[in-house]
Design a protein around this motif. Structure first.
Motif, PDB file in Angstrom:
ATOM      1  N   PHE A   1     -47.915 -66.337  18.397  1.00  0.00           N
ATOM      2  CA  PHE A   1     -48.219 -66.643  16.993  1.00  0.00           C
ATOM      3  C   PHE A   1     -47.008 -66.260  16.186  1.00  0.00           C
ATOM      4  O   PHE A   1     -46.453 -65.177  16.350  1.00  0.00           O
ATOM      5  CB  PHE A   1     -49.410 -65.827  16.493  1.00  0.00           C
ATOM      6  CG  PHE A   1     -50.678 -66.085  17.237  1.00  0.00           C
ATOM      7  CD1 PHE A   1     -50.951 -65.423  18.444  1.00  0.00           C
ATOM      8  CD2 PHE A   1     -51.619 -66.977  16.742  1.00  0.00           C
ATOM      9  CE1 PHE A   1     -52.141 -65.674  19.127  1.00  0.00           C
ATOM     10  CE2 PHE A   1     -52.800 -67.218  17.424  1.00  0.00           C
ATOM     11  CZ  PHE A   1     -53.073 -66.560  18.617  1.00  0.00           C
ATOM     12  N   VAL A   2     -46.605 -67.155  15.281  1.00  0.00           N
ATOM     13  CA  VAL A   2     -45.543 -66.815  14.330  1.00  0.00           C
ATOM     14  C   VAL A   2     -46.237 -66.542  13.015  1.00  0.00           C
ATOM     15  O   VAL A   2     -46.933 -67.415  12.476  1.00  0.00           O
ATOM     16  CB  VAL A   2     -44.539 -67.958  14.184  1.00  0.00           C
ATOM     17  CG1 VAL A   2     -43.465 -67.593  13.187  1.00  0.00           C
ATOM     18  CG2 VAL A   2     -43.910 -68.288  15.533  1.00  0.00           C
ATOM     19  N   LEU A   3     -46.103 -65.322  12.501  1.00  0.00           N
ATOM     20  CA  LEU A   3     -46.825 -64.912  11.308  1.00  0.00           C
ATOM     21  C   LEU A   3     -45.857 -64.766  10.152  1.00  0.00           C
ATOM     22  O   LEU A   3     -44.666 -64.472  10.353  1.00  0.00           O
ATOM     23  CB  LEU A   3     -47.506 -63.561  11.560  1.00  0.00           C
ATOM     24  CG  LEU A   3     -48.345 -63.429  12.836  1.00  0.00           C
ATOM     25  CD1 LEU A   3     -48.887 -62.005  12.974  1.00  0.00           C
ATOM     26  CD2 LEU A   3     -49.468 -64.438  12.838  1.00  0.00           C
ATOM     27  N   THR A   4     -46.380 -64.900   8.986  1.00  0.00           N
ATOM     28  CA  THR A   4     -45.610 -64.572   7.785  1.00  0.00           C
ATOM     29  C   THR A   4     -45.589 -63.060   7.661  1.00  0.00           C
ATOM     30  O   THR A   4     -46.374 -62.368   8.325  1.00  0.00           O
ATOM     31  CB  THR A   4     -46.246 -65.200   6.538  1.00  0.00           C
ATOM     32  OG1 THR A   4     -47.565 -64.639   6.380  1.00  0.00           O
ATOM     33  CG2 THR A   4     -46.334 -66.706   6.660  1.00  0.00           C
ATOM     34  N   PRO A   5     -44.756 -62.522   6.809  1.00  0.00           N
ATOM     35  CA  PRO A   5     -44.738 -61.070   6.653  1.00  0.00           C
ATOM     36  C   PRO A   5     -46.090 -60.481   6.278  1.00  0.00           C
ATOM     37  O   PRO A   5     -46.385 -59.323   6.569  1.00  0.00           O
ATOM     38  CB  PRO A   5     -43.701 -60.849   5.550  1.00  0.00           C
ATOM     39  CG  PRO A   5     -42.778 -62.013   5.674  1.00  0.00           C
ATOM     40  CD  PRO A   5     -43.643 -63.163   6.106  1.00  0.00           C
ATOM     41  N   ASP A   6     -46.963 -61.277   5.599  1.00  0.00           N
ATOM     42  CA  ASP A   6     -48.303 -60.737   5.274  1.00  0.00           C
ATOM     43  C   ASP A   6     -49.354 -61.217   6.274  1.00  0.00           C
ATOM     44  O   ASP A   6     -50.529 -61.351   5.937  1.00  0.00           O
ATOM     45  CB  ASP A   6     -48.675 -61.091   3.827  1.00  0.00           C
ATOM     46  CG  ASP A   6     -48.515 -62.570   3.556  1.00  0.00           C
ATOM     47  OD1 ASP A   6     -48.724 -63.001   2.413  1.00  0.00           O
ATOM     48  OD2 ASP A   6     -48.148 -63.302   4.497  1.00  0.00           O
TER      49      ASP A   6
END
Lengths: 319, 631
Positions: free
Chosen positions: B265-270
Motif C-alpha cells: 500500500f502506498v499511503l499519504t502522510p496522513d
C-alpha cells in the motif's frame, strides 16, 4: 855517393810536390746570402767579377755558397757549417747575415755588402775601421735626399714606414726617417710587417691615413712588393725606397746605390783581404752619389704624373 | 552537457602545461647559465688582461728606459694575435703614448674592423681609445711600469667583451637546441605513454559516461589500462552494472509492484491509501478502487496504528503482527511493516505499507511447537536410555575385568599344576622304565603289558602336561609384533615335518609373498600346529595335498591351511578349539587336544579370528585372520 844524392833529390822532389799540392789547393771563399733579393745577387756578381779580375777565380778559388732564405736560424746554421770549412774569406750579403757571421766567426775575414748601417747594428765601431775581422760596403743613402726627391712628386705629410722588428736594417731606416720628422715637417707612421698576412690586414687601415709609403730593407716587405704597391696605388699613395731592385719590382720612386757597383767596391776589398790585408785596416764605404730610379707603370696606376725634373735625372725608368 | 572543446581537453592542457614547464625551465636554466657564464668569462677575461699587462710591463721596462719605440712597437704588435685584445698601448711617465697607432690598435680584431671606418678620422691614440671604449663593450686594464719604485710608464690593454657574449650565445643556443631535442623526445615518449595509459582510457571513460548519462545502462568500457586507470575503469563498469541492476524504469518498477506477492500500500502522510498492488486487493478481497482513498487503519481489527506517529515511522519504521479484516469479514493474521518515503530534500512524501499473510506461518508455527514438544520428550527418553546403557557398560567392564582376572588365575593355576605334576610323573615314568628294563624277565606277560601301559600313560600325560604348559605360556606371553614372512616360515615348518617323516610324499602348495606383523614365536606355533595337523591327518590319504594360502579382503587377509585328509564332522566344529576336546581316537590319530586351543589363543591375542570347515574323509580347512582387517 851518387846513391846519397839520388836519395836527396828524391826527398827534395817529394817536398816540392807536397808544397805544390798545397799551393795548387783552391782558396775557399764562403758566401752567405740572407735571402733571395735581386740586389744581393747583383752585388755578389760585382764581387765575383772584381775578385776574378784580381786573379781569384775558379779553379783557384772555390766559392762555398749558402742562402738563409730570410731565416736567422738558417743563417746561423750556415755560419756553423762555414766554421768547419777552411775558409780564407767569408762574403756576406745583407745585414742579418752579416750580424750573425760577425758574431760567430772571429778568425776568418768577412767582407760584407748591402749592410745599411754597420755601425748602428754594431758590426763595426767606425766607418773607417771596424776594429774586427769585418769590412765591406753599405747601400746607405741620405734619407733627407730621398724625402726631397719624394717631395718633387708631392710633399709628404704622413709617411708610413713598412719595417720588420728584428731586421736591424729596416729598424735603422725607420729611425733615420723618424729623426727627420721635425726638421722636414712630416709625420712618420711606423707599420710593423712581421709576416706576409699583415699586409692585407694592416695596410688597408694605414693607407687612408697617409700620403706616402716607404719600403725599408725588410725581407718580408721585399718579397711582397706587388701586393703592397697595388694597394698603395689604389689609395693614391706614393711608394718610395732606397733599394733599386724594389723600384724594378714596382715601387714608384727610389734613390739607391747600384748593388752591382757596390759589389765591385766590395770585391776590391775582398781581393785586398785575400792578399793579406787585415779587414780592420780597410774602411767601410758607401756610394756617395746614389742614382734615381723611377717606375712609370706604378706612377700611372697610382694616378701620379711624374715631374720632368725627376724623369730627366733618373738613372733608370722602369716600365 | 557542454561539449569539451579541443582547448579544454585534458590532453591539450596536459601538453600545454608540460610545454610551459619545459619552456620556463629552459628560460630559467638559460638565465642562470648566462649570468654565471658572464661572471666566469668576465673574470677570465680580466685575469687574462692582468696577466698580459704584467708580462708586457715587465718586458717593456728596458725598452722604455732606452726609449726604444721600435722595440716597444714590436712587443705590443705581438699581442695582436688575440682577437679579444682591442689595443695595447705603452704610455710614458707623462701619459704620452710611446707605441705607434698601427702597432697598438689591433686591426685584426673583428670588433675593430667594425669600428675602423669611424676610427680613420682619428689620428690621436688617446682619442681612438676613448672612441673604442665608448662604442664597444670592453674592459680596459692598465698597469704602471715600475722600476725601483719609480713609475716610468703605463701599459694599457683594452679587451673586448664581445666574445663573452658570443660564447654565452653559443652556449645558450646549444642549451636551447639540446633542450628542444630532449624535450621533443621526452614529449613524444610521454605522449605515447600517456596516451596509452591515461588519455585513451580517459577518453573512453568520458564517452561511456556520456552514454550512461543518456540512459544507456548497458554501456561498458572495454579498454584495458593499468594501475589506477584500470581501477577507475573497473569501478565505472561495476557502477554501471550495479546501476543497471538497481536502477529501474517506470515500467520495471510497475512490474515489480505488480509481481509482488506481498500486499503493498502506498499511503499519504496522513495514512490514506493512495495506491495498492494486486496482491493487496487479492489478500483483502477488495477492488482497487475500494481501497484507494480509505484510511489504512480501517483494514485492521485492532488499533495497531493509533499509537504510532509519523516521526516514529520516519525514524524507525514500524513492524507488528496483527489481524486484518477481509471484505468477507474473515480475520486474517498478517505481519504489518511501515516505512516512510522521504525525498532528496528530506520531505515526507508518504508511507509504504506492506502486509504479509502469516496465516500459513501461524499454522506451521503451531505444528512446529507441537513437534518441538515431542522432540523434547524423545530427547528426555533417550537421555534416560543412555544413562542406563552407561550403567550396563560399567557392569560389563567390571565383569570383563573379573573374567580376565579369572583367566589369569586359571592360566597361572594351569602352569603351576602342570609344572608340579611333572615331577611325580617323571618319577612314575622313571620307575616304570626301570621295572621294564631290570625286572622284565621276572614278570609275566601280563605284568609286562601293565608296565607298558603305565609307560604309555606316562608318556601321554607328559605330553598333556607339556601342551598345558605351552598353553599357559601362550596366555602369559606378551605380543611382540614384527614383520614376518609367513610363506617362508610355512616352508620351514613343512621342511621340518618332511625331515621327521622322510618317507612321505606330500604335495604342498604355499602361496608366496604372504607376510604379516605378528609375534614371531607365537605365529610359528600356529603354523606348526595347523600344518602339523594337516601333515598328520593326511597320513592315510592316497595323494595327500596341503595348501597354505591367503585371500585379501577389506584391507586385511584371511589365511587358510587346507588339506585333503581325514576331515571332520561339522556338527562338532565348535569343539575343535576347546582344550582337551578330540574328534578322533588316540589310536587313529595321536594328540593331546591342546594344539588348536593354543592356536585359537594365539589368534585371539593377535586380535584375529579362526574357524574351520571340513567333511569327514574329504579334508579340512582352517581359516584365520591376524587382526589386520580394516573392515
Amino acid at each position: 855517393m851518387v846513391h846519397k844524392i839520388s836519395i836527396s833529390l828524391l826527398f827534395l822532389c817529394g817536398l816540392f810536390l807536397l808544397h805544390s799540392r798545397d799551393a795548387l789547393a783552391a782558396t775557399n771563399i764562403g758566401v752567405l746570402l740572407y735571402s733571395e733579393e735581386d740586389r744581393y745577387h747583383s752585388s755578389f756578381e760585382g764581387i765575383r767579377k772584381e775578385l776574378a779580375k784580381a786573379g781569384f777565380k775558379e779553379p783557384k778559388v772555390k766559392f762555398i755558397a749558402g742562402n738563409a732564405a730570410g731565416s736567422k736560424a738558417k743563417a746561423t746554421e750556415l755560419v756553423e757549417s762555414f766554421k768547419k770549412e777552411r775558409l780564407s774569406l767569408l762574403i756576406t750579403l745583407g745585414t742579418n747575415a752579416t750580424i750573425i757571421a760577425a758574431r760567430e766567426i772571429r778568425n776568418v775575414p768577412i767582407v760584407f755588402s748591402m749592410v745599411f748601417d754597420p755601425i748602428e747594428v754594431r758590426i763595426a765601431k767606425d766607418w773607417k775601421s771596424s776594429g774586427t775581422n769585418v769590412t765591406g760596403v753599405s747601400p746607405r743613402i741620405s734619407m733627407s735626399g730621398l724625402v726631397k726627391r719624394l717631395s718633387e712628386i708631392r710633399p709628404a705629410k704622413r709617411i708610413a714606414v713598412l719595417y720588420t722588428p728584428g731586421e736591424k736594417n729596416s729598424e735603422v731606416q725607420l729611425k733615420e726617417l723618424q729623426a727627420l720628422q721635425e726638421k722636414m715637417a712630416f709625420k712618420v707612421v711606423p707599420v710593423i710587417i712581421s709576416r706576409p698576412e699583415d699586409i692585407p690586414q694592416i695596410l688597408p687601415e694605414v693607407l687612408p691615413t697617409i700620403d706616402s709609403l716607404y719600403f725599408s730593407g725588410s725581407s718580408i716587405v721585399g718579397s711582397n712588393i706587388p701586393a703592397i704597391v697595388t694597394l698603395a696605388a689604389k689609395a693614391n699613395v706614393i711608394t718610395f725606397t732606397h733599394l733599386e731592385d724594389l723600384v724594378q719590382n714596382g715601387v714608384m720612386l727610389g734613390v739607391a746605390a747600384d748593388p752591382y757597383r757596390l759589389g765591385i767596391m766590395a770585391g776590391k776589398k775582398a781581393a785586398a783581404v785575400l792578399n793579406g790585408v787585415s779587414p780592420a785596416a780597410i774602411p767601410i764605404e758607401f756610394m756617395k752619389t746614389p742614382q734615381l730610379y723611377l717606375n712609370r707603370k706604378t706612377a700611372k696606376t697610382t694616378g701620379i704624373k711624374l715631374p720632368d725634373s725627376l724623369i730627366r735625372n733618373a738613372e733608370k725608368i722602369f716600365e | 552537457m557542454t561539449p569539451i572543446s579541443a582547448k579544454m581537453s585534458i590532453t591539450y592542457r596536459f601538453f600545454i602545461a608540460m610545454a610551459t614547464v619545459l619552456f620556463c625551465g629552459t628560460l630559467l636554466l638559460i638565465a642562470a647559465f648566462a649570468i654565471n657564464e658572464w661572471y666566469v668569462q668576465h673574470d677570465n677575461l680580466v685575469k687574462k688582461g692582468r696577466g698580459l699587462t704584467q708580462y708586457i710591463a715587465k718586458i717593456s721596462q728596458e725598452p722604455l728606459i732606452m726609449k726604444d719605440a721600435i722595440q716597444l712597437d714590436s712587443i705590443v704588435n705581438d699581442v695582436k694575435n688575440d682577437e679579444e685584445i682591442l689595443y695595447t698601448v705603452v704610455f710614458n711617465d707623462i701619459g704620452e703614448p710611446i707605441t705607434s697607432q698601427f702597432a697598438s690598435i689591433n686591426y685584426n680584431s673583428p670588433r675593430i674592423i667594425v669600428l675602423r671606418d669611424k676610427l680613420q678620422k682619428f689620428t690621436d691614440i688617446p682619442l681612438m681609445l676613448d672612441f673604442i671604449l665608448e662604442n664597444e663593450a670592453s674592459e680596459e686594464i692598465s698597469l704602471p711600469i715600475v722600476i725601483s719604485n719609480e713609475t716610468i710608464g703605463v701599459v694599457v690593454i683594452g679587451l673586448s667583451k664581445h666574445n663573452i657574449i658570443n660564447k654565452i650565445i653559443k652556449s645558450v643556443t646549444v642549451i636551447i637546441l639540446f633542450n628542444i631535442f630532449t624535450s621533443l623526445i621526452l614529449a613524444v615518449t610521454l605522449f605515447g605513454v600517456s596516451r596509452r595509459i591515461v588519455f585513451t582510457p580517459l577518453k573512453k571513460l568520458t564517452e561511456a559516461s556520456k552514454t550512461l548519462a543518456r540512459g544507456d545502462l548497458t554501456t561498458r568500457v572495454e579498454t584495458v589500462a593499468t594501475g589506477e586507470m584500470q581501477l577507475l575503469i573497473d569501478n565505472f563498469n561495476q557502477m554501471a552494472g550495479d546501476l543497471q541492476q538497481t536502477t529501474v524504469s517506470r515500467e520495471y518498477f510497475d512490474n515489480i509492484i505488480k509481481s509482488m506477492t506481498e500486499a503493498l500500500f502506498v499511503l499519504t502522510p496522513d495514512r490514506i491509501i493512495r495506491d495498492v498492488n494486486d496482491a493487496a486487493c487479492h489478500l483483502l478481497g477488495y477492488g482497487k478502487n475500494e481501497l484507494i482513498g480509505t484510511e489504512i487503519g480501517r483494514l485492521f481489527n485492532t488499533d495497531v496504528l493509533s499509537s504510532i506517529s509519523a516521526e516514529s515511522i520516519r525514524e524507525h519504521g514500524f513492524r507488528a503482527e496483527t489481524e486484518s479484516v477481509r471484505k468477507d469479514g474473515t480475520h486474517l493474521p498478517v505481519f504489518l511493516s511501515l516505512a516512510a518515503m522521504i525525498d532528496k530534500q528530506g520531505n515526507y512524501q508518504g508511507i509504504i505499507c506492506n502486509l504479509l499473510d502469516i496465516s500459513d506461518i501461524k499454522k506451521v508455527s503451531a505444528q512446529l511447537a507441537a513437534t518441538n514438544r515431542d522432540l523434547l520428550n524423545e530427547m528426555e527418553y533417550r537421555k534416560q536410555a543412555q544413562e542406563e546403557a552407561l550403567c550396563l557398560n560399567l557392569d560389563l567392564e567390571h565383569q570383563k575385568a573379573a573374567l580376565e582376572a579369572s583367566n589369569k588365575e586359571l592360566d597361572a593355576f594351569a602352569y603351576s599344576v602342570s609344572h608340579d605334576l611333572r615331577a611325580p610323573l617323571r618319577g612314575v615314568d622313571g620307575f616304570s622304565l626301570a621295572l621294564s628294563e631290570d625286572y622284565a624277565e621276572k614278570l609275566d606277560e601280563t605284568g609286562r603289558d601293565y608296565i607298558h601301559r603305565i609307560r604309555k600313560g606316562c608318556i601321554r600325560m607328559g605330553r598333556l602336561i607339556d601342551d598345558l604348559l605351552q598353553l599357559s605360556r601362550i596366555a602369559r606371553s606378551e605380543l611382540n609384533r614384527v614383520p614376518v614372512d609367513l610363506s617362508r616360515m610355512a616352508e620351514q615348518v613343512i621342511a621340518t615335518l618332511q625331515m621327521s617323516d622322510p618317507g612321505r610324499e606330500i604335495e604342498v602348495h604355499i602361496d608366496s609373498g604372504m607376510a604379516a606383523n605378528v609375534d614371531l614365536t607365537l605365529i610359528r606355533s600356529v603354523l606348526e600346529n595347523l600344518l602339523g595337523n594337516a601333515w598328520k591327518f593326511t597320513r592315510n590319504t592316497a595323494k595327500p595335498l596341503i595348501q597354505f594360502s591367503a585371500v585379501h579382503e577389506n584391507g586385511g587377509s584371511i589365511y587358510c591351511v587346507k588339506d585333503n585328509g581325514a576331515g571332520f564332522n561339522m556338527e562338532y566344529a565348535n569343539k575343535l578349539f576347546t582344550a582337551f576336546q578330540r574328534l578322533h581316537r588316540q589310536d587313529e590319530f595321536e594328540g593331546t587336544g591342546i594344539g588348536l586351543a593354543s592356536v585359537q589363543r594365539v589368534i585371539s591375542m593377535h586380535g584375529g579370528k579362526i574357524w574351520a570347515e571340513g567333511e569327514e574323509g574329504k579334508g579340512a580347512a582352517f581359516y584365520f585372520t591376524l587382526g589386520d582387517s580394516q573392515s
